[in-house]
Design a protein around this motif. Structure first.
Motif, mmCIF file in Angstrom:
data_model
loop_
_atom_site.group_PDB
_atom_site.id
_atom_site.type_symbol
_atom_site.label_atom_id
_atom_site.label_comp_id
_atom_site.label_asym_id
_atom_site.label_seq_id
_atom_site.Cartn_x
_atom_site.Cartn_y
_atom_site.Cartn_z
ATOM 1 N N ILE A 76 72.706 57.124 28.535
ATOM 2 C CA ILE A 76 71.627 58.126 28.662
ATOM 3 C C ILE A 76 72.163 59.352 29.399
ATOM 4 N N ASN A 77 72.893 59.120 30.500
ATOM 5 C CA ASN A 77 73.446 60.248 31.263
ATOM 6 C C ASN A 77 74.395 61.083 30.406
ATOM 7 N N ILE A 80 72.404 63.117 27.724
ATOM 8 C CA ILE A 80 71.453 64.130 28.198
ATOM 9 C C ILE A 80 72.119 65.227 29.028
ATOM 10 N N ASN A 81 73.093 64.829 29.843
ATOM 11 C CA ASN A 81 73.609 65.753 30.851
ATOM 12 C C ASN A 81 74.560 66.803 30.264
ATOM 13 N N LEU A 83 75.709 69.368 32.514
ATOM 14 C CA LEU A 83 76.049 70.153 33.708
ATOM 15 C C LEU A 83 77.537 70.143 34.052
ATOM 16 N N LEU A 97 68.979 66.654 20.475
ATOM 17 C CA LEU A 97 69.869 66.632 21.644
ATOM 18 C C LEU A 97 70.953 67.704 21.577
ATOM 19 N N PHE A 109 79.691 60.469 37.315
ATOM 20 C CA PHE A 109 78.312 60.283 37.797
ATOM 21 C C PHE A 109 77.738 58.973 37.264
ATOM 22 N N PHE A 262 78.531 66.341 42.204
ATOM 23 C CA PHE A 262 79.228 66.003 40.955
ATOM 24 C C PHE A 262 79.394 67.229 40.052
ATOM 25 N N TYR A 263 78.453 68.191 40.183
ATOM 26 C CA TYR A 263 78.403 69.285 39.218
ATOM 27 C C TYR A 263 78.555 70.641 39.904
#
Lengths: 306, 215
Positions: A76-77, A80-81, A83, A97, A109, A262-263
């Motif tokens: 999922i991360n 979706i992510n 960053l 998406l 992460f 993390f970002y």
């Protein structure tokens, strides 16, 4: 039937409040700290404590479930992510998406979050193995006497109802009911009358329980209560270690030492001398109960002293 | 990353809400038979999870909690649902999911108690629909903590992705609720109503009998 089994373990010999305090600090730390090394300082002690309590086989048995959940959350991360700054892979364009891009930051992460989940799961496995539900319940019975009675009654009724369900099933089979052939839907439908039988007979029994507790003067006046477990030196040690660990966690959160950015790019693992100082302190505080549990198994003198 | 505080905050809020309901229940005047009935219903609802634990989602727990809420009211419904979650986890294993299961099943009981409460009827298909919806709502409540703790950024898109990851289990849960409601709902409601009527009969005190004689 209960998950908890009475064994000769250090954490089972402790006062439930001490064990609960230790586990609460670990769970609170795991859900608030996101620095990988701080999470490691939480995981190693709780894993050692579980190993000292003989729970490793169970941990490895459940590892498949843990890792499936961790993999799902990681996916999922990653999906979706957007960053992260260091792109590792460009994936396909998915409807809703957009283009999937796998970045180093998202991957790290996802791994750190998986590790966090593993720490929480391990803490709860230690809880299930070491906290006697009866003793924990009697600890809360002073504040919540009626709720404690409700939970105790429901807990003792489950195995009784299971036996009753089995015997009702056997009786129904003797009378020609078929539970093992046909489609899944048919098999479930054939079992439905059992729920009806169980509902009527168990509610009938509950009236008898109600009359029985009333006959024993339940609710006729103020309730006597006592808790027979003594507070010992080992409990004080665990409580002090947990208190200091909690103070370190709060301090680290307040000063931002327990956080990790993390970002857009991963920051250095240790950025300040303060972090380098509090990290070993947190680790040592949480390791004290784990090492005591290990020493309890190996060293009779320690068992006698605490 | 401030969003990580949300996880602990939500966990504390869930536990506080549960403690508040149980504390309120402590202060009510309640007959011992009522405690025994609620405990038995909670055990029955919790028992449904144990034999079906291998098939995620397939259990009569939500169905029973909804019917209990409908017959005995929202408070009893909440207590049956939350106690069922807690006690069944003593057999299946406590985890970070326990407070959320207690809250989700408790709220299902409240929902069953609030809707159609005044009418002494059990619209089978309406409740089947409610059971179906609760199969998904239960899943959303359960996924909520995972979403705020382990997923970043916290957007509608990431929440939908978290829900979609467990949609199969939620659908199974929803279907089993609807089927239990269709096949057993009216009958279970009637049985519970009968026991509720029996609960409302109290032994006649001497004073009442004397009063009647004087009349």
């Amino acid at each position: 039937m209960l998950i908890f089994q009475e064994k000769d373990l250090f954490f089972q010999a402790l006062h439930p409040a001490a064990t609960l305090a230790y586990l609460a600090v670990i769970v609170a730390g795991a859900v608030t700290l996101c620095h990988p090394l701080f999470l490691l300082a939480l995981f190693i002690p709780v894993f050692t404590a579980l190993a000292a309590s003989g729970g490793l086989d169970d941990w490895f048995q459940k590892a498949r479930f843990f890792f499936a959940l961790i993999a799902m959350l990681a996916l999922i991360n990653i999906l979706i992510n957007r960053l992260g700054g260091t792109v590792l892979l460009y994936g396909p364009v998915l409807p809703g998406l957009g283009r999937i891009t796998v970045t180093l930051e998202t991957l790290v992460f996802a791994l750190v979050m998986g590790f966090r989940l593993l720490t929480v799961f391990t803490a709860f496995m230690l809880y299930n193995r070491t906290v006697n539900p009866d003793r924990a319940l009697s600890m809360f019975a002073k504040l919540f006497p009626r709720s404690a009675l409700l939970v105790a009654l429901a807990t003792k009724t489950i195995p009784y109802l299971l036996r009753k369900l089995q015997s009702a099933g056997e009786i129904a089979q003797c009378r020609g009911a078929n539970f093992h052939t046909g489609s899944l839907f048919t098999r479930i439908k054939n079992r439905l009358p059992l729920i009806r039988v169980l509902l009527i007979s168990s509610l009938e029994d509950s009236f008898n329980i109600g009359e029985s507790i009333q006959a024993r003067a339940y609710g006729s006046g103020s309730r006597t209560s006592y808790f027979r477990h003594r507070w010992r030196f080992g409990d004080t040690l665990i409580f002090i270690a947990s208190f200091f660990a909690l103070s370190i966690i709060i301090l680290s959160l307040g000063r931002g030492w327990g956080g990790y950015s993390f970002y857009p790019y991963l920051e250095k693992i240790i950025i300040s001398p303060h972090q380098a100082a509090v990290l070993p302190a947190l680790f040592v505080m949480l390791m004290i109960p784990a090492l005591l549990a290990w020493g309890w198994n190996k060293w009779n003198f320690l068992r006698w002293k605490i | 990353m401030s969003t990580t505080y949300l996880s602990l905050f939500s966990l504390i809020m869930a536990v506080t809400a549960l403690a508040a309901v149980y504390l309120w229940y402590e202060r009510r005047r309640i007959a011992p038979a009522e405690i025994a009935v609620i405990a038995t219903l909670a055990a029955l609802a919790g028992l449904g999870r144990v034999p079906f634990a291998a098939v995620p989602g397939l259990q009569p727990t939500t169905f029973l909690v909804l019917v209990c809420g409908h017959v005995f009211g929202p408070v009893a419904g909440f207590l049956v649902g939350s106690t069922a979650a807690f006690t069944s986890n003593l057999f299946l294993g406590q985890g970070p999911w326990t407070p959320w299961q207690m809250l989700a099943w408790g709220l299902a009981g409240v929902c069953g108690g609030v809707i159609f409460r005044k009418k002494k009827m059990f619209p089978r298909w309406f409740f089947a629909g409610m059971g179906f919806i609760w199969g998904f709502v239960f899943g959303w409540i359960m996924n909520f903590w995972h979403w705020i703790t382990f997923v970043y950024p916290l957007t509608i898109q990431s929440f939908i992705a978290t829900i979609l990851a467990g949609i199969g289990f939620d659908f199974m849960h929803a279907m089993s609720n609807a089927l239990f409601m269709v096949f057993l709902g009216p009958e279970a409601a009637e049985i519970l109503r009968r026991f509720k009527r029996r609960l409302s009969f109290y032994p006649i005190s001497e004073k009442t009998v004397q009063g009647k004689k004087e009349d």
